[in-house]
Write a protein that holds these residues in place. Structure first.
Motif, PDB file in Angstrom:
ATOM      1  N   MET A 133       0.831  -1.205   0.000  1.00  4.10           N
ATOM      2  CA  MET A 133       0.000   0.000   0.000  1.00  4.10           C
ATOM      3  C   MET A 133       0.870   1.263   0.000  1.00  4.10           C
ATOM      4  O   MET A 133       1.680   1.467   0.911  1.00  4.10           O
ATOM      5  CB  MET A 133      -0.886   0.023   1.248  1.00  4.10           C
ATOM      6  CG  MET A 133      -1.648  -1.267   1.502  1.00  4.10           C
ATOM      7  SD  MET A 133      -2.713  -1.773   0.153  1.00  4.10           S
ATOM      8  CE  MET A 133      -4.152  -0.795   0.468  1.00  4.10           C
ATOM      9  N   ALA A 135       0.159   4.732   0.755  1.00  2.00           N
ATOM     10  CA  ALA A 135      -0.947   5.541   1.291  1.00  2.00           C
ATOM     11  C   ALA A 135      -0.535   7.016   1.371  1.00  2.00           C
ATOM     12  O   ALA A 135      -0.645   7.743   0.392  1.00  2.00           O
ATOM     13  CB  ALA A 135      -1.370   4.975   2.632  1.00  2.00           C
ATOM     14  N   GLY A 192      -6.419   7.416   7.236  1.00  4.90           N
ATOM     15  CA  GLY A 192      -5.198   7.089   6.491  1.00  4.90           C
ATOM     16  C   GLY A 192      -5.308   5.817   5.676  1.00  4.90           C
ATOM     17  O   GLY A 192      -4.298   5.327   5.157  1.00  4.90           O
ATOM     18  N   TYR A 193      -6.512   5.264   5.551  1.00  2.00           N
ATOM     19  CA  TYR A 193      -6.702   4.082   4.704  1.00  2.00           C
ATOM     20  C   TYR A 193      -7.003   4.508   3.272  1.00  2.00           C
ATOM     21  O   TYR A 193      -7.669   5.531   3.036  1.00  2.00           O
ATOM     22  CB  TYR A 193      -7.860   3.208   5.218  1.00  2.00           C
ATOM     23  CG  TYR A 193      -7.480   2.403   6.429  1.00  2.00           C
ATOM     24  CD1 TYR A 193      -6.777   1.210   6.306  1.00  2.00           C
ATOM     25  CD2 TYR A 193      -7.799   2.857   7.709  1.00  2.00           C
ATOM     26  CE1 TYR A 193      -6.409   0.484   7.420  1.00  2.00           C
ATOM     27  CE2 TYR A 193      -7.431   2.133   8.833  1.00  2.00           C
ATOM     28  CZ  TYR A 193      -6.728   0.943   8.675  1.00  2.00           C
ATOM     29  OH  TYR A 193      -6.346   0.221   9.772  1.00  2.00           O
ATOM     30  N   ILE A 194      -6.546   3.682   2.339  1.00  2.00           N
ATOM     31  CA  ILE A 194      -6.819   3.950   0.934  1.00  2.00           C
ATOM     32  C   ILE A 194      -8.247   3.521   0.620  1.00  2.00           C
ATOM     33  O   ILE A 194      -8.709   2.464   1.057  1.00  2.00           O
ATOM     34  CB  ILE A 194      -5.815   3.201   0.025  1.00  2.00           C
ATOM     35  CG1 ILE A 194      -4.380   3.669   0.326  1.00  2.00           C
ATOM     36  CG2 ILE A 194      -6.163   3.424  -1.440  1.00  2.00           C
ATOM     37  CD1 ILE A 194      -3.297   2.950  -0.473  1.00  2.00           C
ATOM     38  N   GLY A 199      -8.106  -2.498   2.809  1.00  4.12           N
ATOM     39  CA  GLY A 199      -7.980  -2.577   4.270  1.00  4.12           C
ATOM     40  C   GLY A 199      -6.527  -2.549   4.684  1.00  4.12           C
ATOM     41  O   GLY A 199      -5.669  -2.026   3.966  1.00  4.12           O
ATOM     42  N   ASP A 200      -6.245  -3.112   5.853  1.00 10.98           N
ATOM     43  CA  ASP A 200      -4.868  -3.160   6.353  1.00 10.98           C
ATOM     44  C   ASP A 200      -4.175  -4.373   5.751  1.00 10.98           C
ATOM     45  O   ASP A 200      -4.476  -5.520   6.094  1.00 10.98           O
ATOM     46  CB  ASP A 200      -4.870  -3.241   7.883  1.00 10.98           C
ATOM     47  CG  ASP A 200      -3.459  -3.129   8.441  1.00 10.98           C
ATOM     48  OD1 ASP A 200      -2.600  -3.946   8.050  1.00 10.98           O
ATOM     49  OD2 ASP A 200      -3.207  -2.215   9.241  1.00 10.98           O
ATOM     50  N   ALA A 201      -3.231  -4.132   4.852  1.00 15.13           N
ATOM     51  CA  ALA A 201      -2.610  -5.230   4.110  1.00 15.13           C
ATOM     52  C   ALA A 201      -1.860  -6.180   5.046  1.00 15.13           C
ATOM     53  O   ALA A 201      -1.900  -7.399   4.868  1.00 15.13           O
ATOM     54  CB  ALA A 201      -1.669  -4.666   3.045  1.00 15.13           C
TER      55      ALA A 201
HETATM   56  N1  URA Z   1      -1.765   0.683   4.922  1.00 15.44           N
HETATM   57  C1  URA Z   1      -2.623  -0.341   4.677  1.00 15.44           C
HETATM   58  O1  URA Z   1      -2.328  -1.502   4.956  1.00 15.44           O
HETATM   59  N2  URA Z   1      -3.821  -0.051   4.110  1.00 15.44           N
HETATM   60  C2  URA Z   1      -4.178   1.195   3.774  1.00 15.44           C
HETATM   61  O2  URA Z   1      -5.267   1.395   3.238  1.00 15.44           O
HETATM   62  C3  URA Z   1      -3.267   2.253   4.043  1.00 15.44           C
HETATM   63  C4  URA Z   1      -2.075   1.962   4.630  1.00 15.44           C
END
Ligand code: URA
Length: 209
Positions: A133, A135, A192-194, A199-201
């Motif tokens: 990601m 971001a 701060g998420y795209i 989600g959170d990779a």
């Molecule tokens: N890091 C992530 O894992 N996901 C996001 O959307 C932004 C930062």
């Protein structure tokens, strides 16, 4: 300005849709991230220089092409970057792997470096810095700052999903670094998420929360 390329091959778009789905479980997520990374490595390595060598086929002496120039090191930004390493190694099995540990302060969203371990010849290698990601760009910028301080000069940044804000920030901070992504998404949200993102990779790769 470095190159910015969205590698939107149909196979990559299809696989990205699979991992964007919130119902995609850890096993499939992990497998498909590696598959996308492998397909991207094919394109990211397209400009690798070649040289002529003489070989002997079973039939005759012949001049053929072989890779020349700088050897590759893959540099995952911990922790999520690890998810892309095996896929790239499928295509470039002799690559060395350096690790750079960054975590994001959940309140300030500022990155902090906590780990740095590289092959000793990073100054003479082509580095593929990988993080699924892009971001805000904060971690990528700091990782590249850190690598430059230690002598690295030849770097490409490879991610799966990028936000326009991150691309802009990274291009401004490091205009010499080419950026490759599988998708350019809409924006960052207030956390701060795209968006739409995936989600959170790191959590999705490792099954944490
Ligand atoms: N890091 C992530 O894992 N996901 C996001 O959307 C932004 C930062």
């Amino acid at each position: 300005m470095g190159k910015f390329q969205v590698i939107d091959h149909p196979l990559i778009q299809h696989k990205l849709t699979i991992i964007r789905d919130k119902n995609c479980g850890t096993k499939v997520f992990r497998e498909v991230v590696n598959e996308i990374a492998m397909l991207m490595a094919y394109e990211v390595s397209r400009d690798m220089p070649l040289e002529d060598i003489e070989i002997e086929t079973p039939i005759t002496l012949s001049t053929q092409k072989t890779l020349s120039g700088k050897k590759v090191a893959i540099v995952p930004i911990l922790r999520a970057g690890i998810g892309m390493v095996d896929g790239i190694l499928e295509l470039i099995p002799a690559a060395k792997v350096g690790h750079i540990g960054m975590f994001r302060d959940e309140e300030t969203l500022e990155p902090h470096e906590y780990f740095f371990k590289m092959p000793e010849d990073i100054d003479s290698r082509q580095l593929f810095i990988v993080d699924p990601m892009l971001a805000t760009g904060g971690s990528a910028i700091m990782a590249i700052d850190s690598l430059k301080k230690r002598g690295a000069s030849n770097m490409k940044f490879v991610c799966l999903v990028a936000a326009p804000e991150g691309v802009k920030a990274l291009q401004e901070a490091h205009p010499d670094v080419d950026i490759y992504t599988a998708a350019l998404d809409e924006q960052l949200n207030e956390l701060g998420y795209i968006v739409p993102g995936l989600g959170d990779a790191g959590d999705r790769l490792f099954g944490t929360k």
